[in-house]
Enzyme design. Structure first.
Site, mmCIF file in Angstrom:
data_model
loop_
_atom_site.group_PDB
_atom_site.id
_atom_site.type_symbol
_atom_site.label_atom_id
_atom_site.label_comp_id
_atom_site.label_asym_id
_atom_site.label_seq_id
_atom_site.Cartn_x
_atom_site.Cartn_y
_atom_site.Cartn_z
ATOM 1 C CB THR A 51 -6.924 8.961 6.728
ATOM 2 O OG1 THR A 51 -5.983 9.444 7.717
ATOM 3 C CG2 THR A 51 -7.026 9.982 5.608
ATOM 4 C CE LYS A 87 -2.023 -1.269 3.760
ATOM 5 N NZ LYS A 87 -2.900 -1.405 4.945
ATOM 6 N N GLY A 97 -8.590 4.399 10.238
ATOM 7 C CA GLY A 97 -9.178 3.106 9.906
ATOM 8 C C GLY A 97 -9.088 2.692 8.455
ATOM 9 C CB THR A 98 -7.396 4.080 5.446
ATOM 10 O OG1 THR A 98 -6.151 4.291 6.136
ATOM 11 C CG2 THR A 98 -8.130 5.394 5.333
ATOM 12 N N GLY A 99 -6.563 1.329 6.742
ATOM 13 C CA GLY A 99 -5.944 0.014 6.568
ATOM 14 C C GLY A 99 -6.848 -1.110 7.013
ATOM 15 C CB CYS A 100 -9.033 -1.515 9.989
ATOM 16 S SG CYS A 100 -7.838 -1.244 11.306
#
Length: 267
Positions: free
Chosen positions: A209, A176, A211-214
């Protein structure tokens, strides 16, 4: 198509933007029934992480047994694992049970840089967990921590590190690129078949932003049973995440880095 049951194994976020709460919201938004196993109770909000209380690894195992002995799991997502004992417990359950497509979000740092994983757990993840999962989704700092190398500064270095993660035993890797200083937010998918795919979208100008990865990893888990391959699943997951970011400013949650809008389609 049968109803899809998904499992998230992760820590909590009482402010609702990340962790178990974000995963369950994402599952629901994408038409998937969500189950959960909690690995850590995290006192956090949009301003940062205040405290972490790891769940005893034996109780993590008990939660997993409760779910797996009763519910058919078609797909799963693994997030915050805290320590080596929990990593080994989850790895053992993976070896002895079918969790469908398994997406590993290598949660190591909070958005503001707070550590969420003990250093001893990183070694355990590399030794026990990476070879068992279907897809691993590190951001640039997490990939550097897994490889014990410097942080990638551009897409060429991202790709080099993605290939090196395959060499560690990962079946598929999604690197990412949100941490790059660029107008785009590029991601690179590397498959165990030797293929690579680039995905990109315009960088959304918002500070919300959290919590974007979760959310991305949970979306990948929810979508993969519906699509033929990882590249199609990544494309649809990124489109969902992009809309959640575009609508993030419409929420009014917290004083810091606010959450993205998981239910943007309905609200």
């Amino acid at each position: 198509m049968k109803r899809i049951n998904a499992l998230t194994i992760a820590g909590t976020d009482p402010s609702g933007g990340a962790g178990i709460q974000a995963d369950l919201k994402t599952f629901s938004a994408l038409g998937t029934y969500g189950t959960s196993v909690i690995t850590a109770l995290v006192a956090q909000n949009t301003l940062g992480v205040q405290a972490i209380c790891a769940v005893d690894h034996q109780f993590v195992a008990a939660q997993l047994d409760s779910v797996l002995n009763d519910v058919r799991i078609d797909t799963s997502k693994i997030g915050m694992l805290v320590n080596a004992s929990i990593v080994q417990t989850v790895s053992e359950k993976l070896r002895n049970n079918s969790l469908g497509f398994v997406v590993l979000d290598t949660v190591m740092l909070a958005k503001n840089g707070n550590p969420l994983l003990l250093l001893t757990a990183i070694k355990a993840i590399k030794q026990y967990l990476l070879p068992l999962v279907s897809l691993v989704t590190p951001n640039i700092p997490e990939a550097a921590m897994l490889l014990d190398c410097t942080i990638a500064k551009n897409e060429k270095q991202m790709c080099e590190q993605g290939r090196r993660l395959l060499d560690l035993g990962c079946k598929n890797v999604l690197m990412k690129g949100g941490h790059l200083n660029s107008e785009e937010s590029p991601d690179w998918l590397f498959t165990n078949e030797g293929s690579k795919y680039r995905f990109t979208c315009a960088r959304v100008k918002t500070r919300h932003t959290h919590g974007t990865g979760c959310t991305l990893s949970a979306a990948l888990s929810a979508l993969r049973p519906r699509y033929r391959n990882w590249q199609d699943s990544v494309q649809i997951a990124k489109e969902y995440l992009q809309q959640a970011l575009l609508q993030a400013d419409s929420l009014e949650v917290g004083k810091g880095i606010g959450p993205i809008h998981h239910f943007h389609h309905w609200w």
